[in-house]
Design an enzyme around this catalytic site. Sequence first.
Site, PDB file in Angstrom:
ATOM      1  N   LYS A  83       0.831  -1.205   0.000  1.00 42.98           N
ATOM      2  CA  LYS A  83       0.000   0.000   0.000  1.00 42.98           C
ATOM      3  C   LYS A  83       0.867   1.257   0.000  1.00 42.98           C
ATOM      4  CE  LYS A  83      -4.118  -1.854   2.328  1.00 42.98           C
ATOM      5  NZ  LYS A  83      -4.992  -1.716   3.526  1.00 42.98           N
ATOM      6  N   ASP A 109       5.282  -0.556  12.615  1.00 47.76           N
ATOM      7  CA  ASP A 109       4.177  -0.812  13.533  1.00 47.76           C
ATOM      8  C   ASP A 109       4.265   0.227  14.648  1.00 47.76           C
ATOM      9  OD1 ASP A 109       2.332  -1.657  15.359  1.00 47.76           O
ATOM     10  OD2 ASP A 109       3.121  -3.689  15.583  1.00 47.76           O
ATOM     11  N   TYR A 212     -14.004   2.299  20.421  1.00 50.59           N
ATOM     12  CA  TYR A 212     -13.302   3.306  19.627  1.00 50.59           C
ATOM     13  C   TYR A 212     -13.293   4.701  20.258  1.00 50.59           C
ATOM     14  CZ  TYR A 212     -12.485   6.125  15.328  1.00 50.59           C
ATOM     15  OH  TYR A 212     -12.021   7.012  14.382  1.00 50.59           O
ATOM     16  N   LYS A 216     -10.297   7.921  21.246  1.00 46.20           N
ATOM     17  CA  LYS A 216     -10.311   9.251  20.651  1.00 46.20           C
ATOM     18  C   LYS A 216     -10.433  10.326  21.723  1.00 46.20           C
ATOM     19  CE  LYS A 216      -9.900   8.327  16.248  1.00 46.20           C
ATOM     20  NZ  LYS A 216      -8.685   8.726  15.499  1.00 46.20           N
ATOM     21  N   ILE A 260     -15.709   9.221   6.978  1.00 39.62           N
ATOM     22  CA  ILE A 260     -14.827   9.400   5.827  1.00 39.62           C
ATOM     23  C   ILE A 260     -14.955   8.173   4.929  1.00 39.62           C
ATOM     24  CG2 ILE A 260     -12.465   9.785   5.045  1.00 39.62           C
ATOM     25  CD1 ILE A 260     -11.795  10.901   7.784  1.00 39.62           C
ATOM     26  N   SER A 262     -13.881   5.439   2.771  1.00 44.16           N
ATOM     27  CA  SER A 262     -12.583   4.787   2.604  1.00 44.16           C
ATOM     28  C   SER A 262     -12.791   3.280   2.746  1.00 44.16           C
ATOM     29  CB  SER A 262     -11.604   5.277   3.679  1.00 44.16           C
ATOM     30  OG  SER A 262     -12.035   4.869   4.971  1.00 44.16           O
TER      31      SER A 262
END
Length: 367
Positions: A83, A109, A212, A216, A260, A262
């Site tokens: 990638k 990583d 998640y 954040k 977003i 993706s």
Amino acid sequence: MHPSLPSIPYHFSSTALGISVVASVLFSYALAKMLGFGSSNKFVVDGRTVVITGGSEGMGKAAACQLAERGANVVIVARTLQKLQESMEAIRGSAVNASKQRFHYISADLTKVEECERVISEVTEWNDGTSPDIVWCCAGYCTPGLFVNTPVQTLRDQMDTIYWTAANTAHAILKRWLAPITPSNQRPSPPKHLIFTCSTLAFVPIAGYGPYAPAKAAMRSLSDTLSQEIEIYNGSRAAKQRSRATPADVKIHTIFPMGILSPGYDNEQEIKPAITKQLEAADKPQTPREVARISIEALERGEYLITTMFVGDLMKGSALGPSPRNSWIRDTLTGWLSSLVFLQVIPGLRKQAFEWGRKNGVPSSST
């Protein structure tokens, strides 16, 4: 992968005038910004070296391309070598001056402290012994799920891939940027920029993002803390009598996107709880290029906490607390508007969750 406000019935007739005034002032302020009144570029990247973690796809790749368009030398960091190689072609192709700009990629990583140290050392060596000027932390992915149905290891993995990749990277670069030097080596230098990529979930959590959203929120707290701590070092450059000081001022910024579009977003949709999809049904995800463009424009204005759409502004306004303001006028007015809007939003979210449970019972791991 982020929430939006649910539909809000308007039955606040007594506050209609106040909301109209607030909206008018916000519109005038936004118009002045769009016309460029009183603004100067506070995020010049031409000829400077930028490191973007998570730069092989999505927002990170889009930001890398747009910074290349502005003349930056760009290094992207991610785990997957293929990638990185594919993305590097697109970034090189975006260069405004391919004969002068330089590009590099590193597989690493970033959940490991030593890997972050290696990345910064490798970039510094590649950059002729000079540490990068800008570090933008975009690494991380979202694994949505109801908290109780999520394995504890996944909860830990989310903290590692979201918070710790950013914290490790920040620690590695700040040790370089904040190392004091003697007066004889001090030269005028543009500010360095450390940028975190957070989420509006740090302002307004949504059921189903238990693995998640806390990571954040931790990132936002780190950003606010660093925004204070960094002034100690910036102040060393203003001392009347100084034996040592840091080489340049450092600016902290944090971006708060919503959804977003993706590959990561597509993966989230496959495993996201049905109640979460319902709660964020009005969310209109943005393209990576759009989010990157809005973010870079805000950085050029010198903003600290950056949102990418008006709904995000409202979510930020509801939760600013002691965070530094981009504009006292705009953020104060947005906060007032948010306080009215969220009188309905939060009870509405809780009611939807309650009604879901009443209709469907205790959720299974697949719901």
